[in-house]
Design an enzyme around this catalytic site. Structure first.
Site, PDB file in Angstrom:
ATOM      1  N   SER A 148      61.961  11.807  63.815  1.00 17.84           N
ATOM      2  CA  SER A 148      63.392  11.475  63.836  1.00 17.84           C
ATOM      3  C   SER A 148      63.652  10.311  64.797  1.00 17.84           C
ATOM      4  CB  SER A 148      64.195  12.723  64.189  1.00 17.84           C
ATOM      5  OG  SER A 148      65.547  12.561  63.855  1.00 17.84           O
ATOM      6  N   ASP A 278      65.024  16.795  53.030  1.00 12.79           N
ATOM      7  CA  ASP A 278      65.644  16.358  54.277  1.00 12.79           C
ATOM      8  C   ASP A 278      67.111  15.990  54.032  1.00 12.79           C
ATOM      9  OD1 ASP A 278      66.374  15.219  56.694  1.00 12.79           O
ATOM     10  OD2 ASP A 278      64.499  14.111  56.932  1.00 12.79           O
ATOM     11  N   HIS A 306      64.383  18.398  57.353  1.00 12.92           N
ATOM     12  CA  HIS A 306      64.186  17.420  58.423  1.00 12.92           C
ATOM     13  C   HIS A 306      63.297  17.957  59.538  1.00 12.92           C
ATOM     14  CE1 HIS A 306      65.183  13.844  60.713  1.00 12.92           C
ATOM     15  NE2 HIS A 306      65.543  14.590  61.746  1.00 12.92           N
TER      16      HIS A 306
END
Length: 339
Positions: A148, A278, A306
């Site tokens: 991320s 995601d 995610h």
């Protein structure tokens, strides 16, 4: 004799009752304390040692296991509002002889909080470079893993310091222009149009908002008890103003697409891991990376969101390790041909 036996039973019962009562008290009254104890115990079980390094008045907190060996050292960078312990589920499935370092990103958990410039992607890259030099990780090239926000930082780091990085794993990285908008990005746009700066989906302040965030980040539906949700909120709540400051910095123009702006400068072999479901950063971002880095290896995980690290820790560990071994094999073959 009967009285002695009764006394022993009472003592034994009391000995067992105390930890049980302590657990129940922590669960219902101080769930955040229980969560911190949980991480402490897990680190201890996995052999991860927490250390600090000071550099010019700035302090990094990190956990480490193993020593440099024949395999490259691995540095793992967590995502927004997380901490070094989020990697423990992956560390569990990595060989104990590997040299692993999990660092708290700038301002997060045990690492120093300073000026807002440190929280832009380029600011975080500069700080991670400072950390790498301070622990002398750059004595030989290492493998860099980021997820991320940490994925954006990892990619830009690899672009700016190519001599340090022998391999790069990007897990659902931020910092790209995604061909398909995710549910999260649509929510942000709606909040922006409404002129609302509160209620950001990744900065929960109630147990219900925490549950909503977990459902947004994970395709797998974890059944989390209300008390644990409260504990998770209690741990984060004192830091929410800081998280908002970081969030506003990483969505600014110079940070929002920072990985995209630097990706063509990445020289190291790249591995991309992404959850197909995601909802935070759409999987279409993998296409963007493939377009810029045709040789990169892409692994799209079915029934995964995610939070790849939490949802598929065993698979993540295997993919990273296999990639490192394969790259070492290719480098050895190349060296033999040249000689």
């Amino acid at each position: 004799m009967d009285m002695d036996m009764l006394y022993m039973l009472l003592v034994a019962g009391g000995t067992l009752a105390l930890p049980i009562l302590a657990f129940l008290a922590s669960f219902f009254l101080w769930p955040s304390t229980l969560i911190n104890i949980y991480y402490w115990y897990w680190r201890r079980t996995l052999g991860m040692q927490v250390r600090y390094v000071d550099c010019g008045g700035y302090r990094f907190c990190y956990s480490v296991r193993g020593k440099p060996g024949t395999r490259p050292s691995i540095l793992l960078l967590h995502g927004f509002s997380a901490h070094k312990d989020m990697w423990l589920s992956v560390v569990k499935f990595l060989p104990k002889h590997l040299h692993l370092l999990c660092v708290d990103m700038p301002g997060h958990a045990g690492t120093s909080r300073t000026c807002a410039d440190d929280y832009s992607i380029l600011g975080q890259v500069r700080r991670i470079h400072q950390f790498v030099e301070s622990v002398r990780l750059n004595k030989k090239p290492f493998h860099l893993v980021g997820t991320s926000m940490g994925g954006s930082v990892a990619g830009v780091y690899a672009a700016r310091y190519p001599a340090h990085v022998c391999g790069l794993t990007l897990i659902c990285p931020a910092g790209l222009r995604y061909p398909t908008e995710s549910r999260f990005l649509k929510q942000l746009q709606a909040l922006r149009r409404a002129g609302v700066s509160e209620g950001l989906p990744l900065i929960p302040s109630t147990p219900q908002e925490m549950e909503d965030m977990l459902q947004l980040c994970s395709h797998v539906r974890f059944k989390v008890p209300q008390q644990i949700l409260q504990g998770l909120v209690d741990v984060r709540l004192p830091h929410n103003d800081f998280y908002k400051e970081v969030f506003m910095k990483i969505v600014e123009e110079d940070s929002r697409h920072c990985l995209q702006d630097h990706m063509t400068q990445i020289a190291a072999p790249v591995q991309v891991i992404w959850g197909k479901q995601d909802q935070v950063l759409d999987v279409s971002g993998a296409e963007v990376l493939v377009g810029a880095l045709p040789g990169c290896e892409v692994q799209l995980l079915q029934n995964c969101g995610h939070s790849v690290v939490m949802e598929r820790p065993r698979k993540t560990a295997k993919l990273v390790l296999d990639f490192i071994i394969a790259q070492q094999g290719l480098q050895s073959s190349s060296s033999k041909k040249q000689s």
